[in-house]
Scaffold this active site. Sequence first.
Site, PDB file in Angstrom:
ATOM      1  N   TYR A   1      32.929 -24.917  66.129  1.00 28.36           N
ATOM      2  CA  TYR A   1      32.779 -26.516  65.979  1.00 28.36           C
ATOM      3  C   TYR A   1      32.615 -27.283  67.194  1.00 28.36           C
ATOM      4  O   TYR A   1      32.982 -26.818  68.216  1.00 28.36           O
ATOM      5  CB  TYR A   1      33.822 -27.286  65.195  1.00 28.36           C
ATOM      6  CG  TYR A   1      34.938 -27.990  66.017  1.00 28.36           C
ATOM      7  CD1 TYR A   1      35.018 -29.070  66.351  1.00 28.36           C
ATOM      8  CD2 TYR A   1      36.200 -26.996  66.494  1.00 28.36           C
ATOM      9  CE1 TYR A   1      36.057 -29.473  67.119  1.00 28.36           C
ATOM     10  CE2 TYR A   1      36.930 -27.669  67.153  1.00 28.36           C
ATOM     11  CZ  TYR A   1      37.048 -28.794  67.444  1.00 28.36           C
ATOM     12  OH  TYR A   1      38.049 -29.577  68.268  1.00 28.36           O
TER      13      TYR A   1
ATOM     14  N   PHE B   1      45.143 -30.062  64.370  1.00 30.56           N
ATOM     15  CA  PHE B   1      44.762 -28.887  63.838  1.00 30.56           C
ATOM     16  C   PHE B   1      44.477 -27.758  64.761  1.00 30.56           C
ATOM     17  O   PHE B   1      44.817 -26.700  64.978  1.00 30.56           O
ATOM     18  CB  PHE B   1      43.517 -29.195  62.875  1.00 30.56           C
ATOM     19  CG  PHE B   1      42.835 -27.814  62.395  1.00 30.56           C
ATOM     20  CD1 PHE B   1      43.105 -27.173  61.192  1.00 30.56           C
ATOM     21  CD2 PHE B   1      41.684 -27.161  63.200  1.00 30.56           C
ATOM     22  CE1 PHE B   1      42.552 -26.132  60.832  1.00 30.56           C
ATOM     23  CE2 PHE B   1      41.185 -26.178  62.681  1.00 30.56           C
ATOM     24  CZ  PHE B   1      41.521 -25.455  61.555  1.00 30.56           C
ATOM     25  N   ASP B   2      43.650 -28.182  65.709  1.00 30.03           N
ATOM     26  CA  ASP B   2      43.338 -27.309  66.956  1.00 30.03           C
ATOM     27  C   ASP B   2      44.634 -26.794  67.701  1.00 30.03           C
ATOM     28  O   ASP B   2      44.625 -25.563  68.057  1.00 30.03           O
ATOM     29  CB  ASP B   2      42.554 -28.242  67.853  1.00 30.03           C
ATOM     30  CG  ASP B   2      41.311 -28.925  67.573  1.00 30.03           C
ATOM     31  OD1 ASP B   2      41.281 -29.477  66.619  1.00 30.03           O
ATOM     32  OD2 ASP B   2      40.124 -28.763  68.226  1.00 30.03           O
ATOM     33  N   THR B   3      45.541 -27.596  67.867  1.00 31.10           N
ATOM     34  CA  THR B   3      46.732 -27.044  68.813  1.00 31.10           C
ATOM     35  C   THR B   3      47.499 -26.065  67.985  1.00 31.10           C
ATOM     36  O   THR B   3      47.875 -25.068  68.421  1.00 31.10           O
ATOM     37  CB  THR B   3      47.515 -28.295  69.016  1.00 31.10           C
ATOM     38  OG1 THR B   3      46.945 -29.308  69.798  1.00 31.10           O
ATOM     39  CG2 THR B   3      48.933 -27.825  69.766  1.00 31.10           C
TER      40      THR B   3
END
Length: 418
Positions: A111, A203-205
């Site tokens: 993404y 979300f990424d972390t």
Amino acid sequence: MTATASAARPGTVPVDLAGPQPVLDVVIPVYNEETDLEPCIRRLHAHLAEHVSYPYRITIADNASTDSTLRVAERLAREFPEVAVHHLDEKGRGRALNAVWRASDAAVLAYMDVDLSTDLAALGPLVAPLLSGHSDLAIGSRLARGARVVRGPKREFISRAYNLILKSTLAAKFSDAQCGFKAIRADVARELLPHVEDTGWFFDTELLVLAQRAGLRIHEVPVDWVDDPDSSVNIVKTAAADLKGIARVTKATFTGEIPISRLREQLGRRPIGVEAPGVPPRLVTQLVRFAAIGVTSTLAYLVLFLLLRTVVGAQAANFTALLVTAIGNTALNRRLTFGIRGRSGAGRHQFEGLIVFGLGLALTSGALALLNGSTTPGLVLEITVLVLANLAATVLRFLLLRGWVFNPRRQAATQKEF
């Protein structure tokens, strides 16, 4: 796919680039991006068409936009066969990525932000280690050595402060959690995504922390990155949500809500055990195991001392209890702390362990003699002095066992002789 490949652990088999389904699925999460979406997709599509030789897809994930973003996305999908649209009725970048990645049939999922702040030249290096099976996740990093970044001091400070918080609270080893330029193997994502709760910017972390603790390999790519001054991200609101996420993940770690052991098992990422002859565990591991054995030995020593003290004098009780526990201590440390298997050298190790025991005996006996020579102690004071003396003897024992008795260079030299 062969039986060997199907039995391999997720993320380690090279991706088949000749299959009919897309190899790479690049997701662009958008919310009210009617102006920036079309130039982004055209630029990304042109880059992929020129530089990628395998099948790919660009998926526009519309997060409940209230402007004409969805109509622009659908028009682009009609124009380009490689462009797809996934509409969600609720906002949240994490929600969009989770939904699209789970539904995708591509082998590698990526993404990037719609503003394309990251130079697309980094896309190839980002995806390559995932295609080969070398790495499980890949992230673009604005803080890694070699990165070139153009942004204001406020965002620079916030980014570095956030990553410092992650390192101090969650022991993060990756350098940049929030760069909007990431990729993951689909077979790995299937195991991780069900355990990622956040639906927003954290979300990424959360995904990266979970991956790190599951023993996955995270590849970092230094990127060229130019800040978008028109970004609609609410920094204060995002920072507050991220801090709440850090607190939640920290709590889940301590309570066991995050099934790290099960994930390691499913992904085949158990820590490498000490099985190779002559290869000792790391220092930290040695200290933990030595301490655990030391606590057990000390408790056994105290029990033996108290039992023997009722029938013999303090010195005799101390000598017998220390001798018995020293033999057991040396045997356990030989196998568990220093990773030495088999009978080879066991006699020498016990002999040298007894020499170490003699030094410990000298410390504890000397402490008893000094105590009894200066006062008439009660049993409580006698035991207290012995515990303190044993602590000193324990430190000395570890240093001698590691540096002398079980020194890996001596082990290697002994093996060469035979």
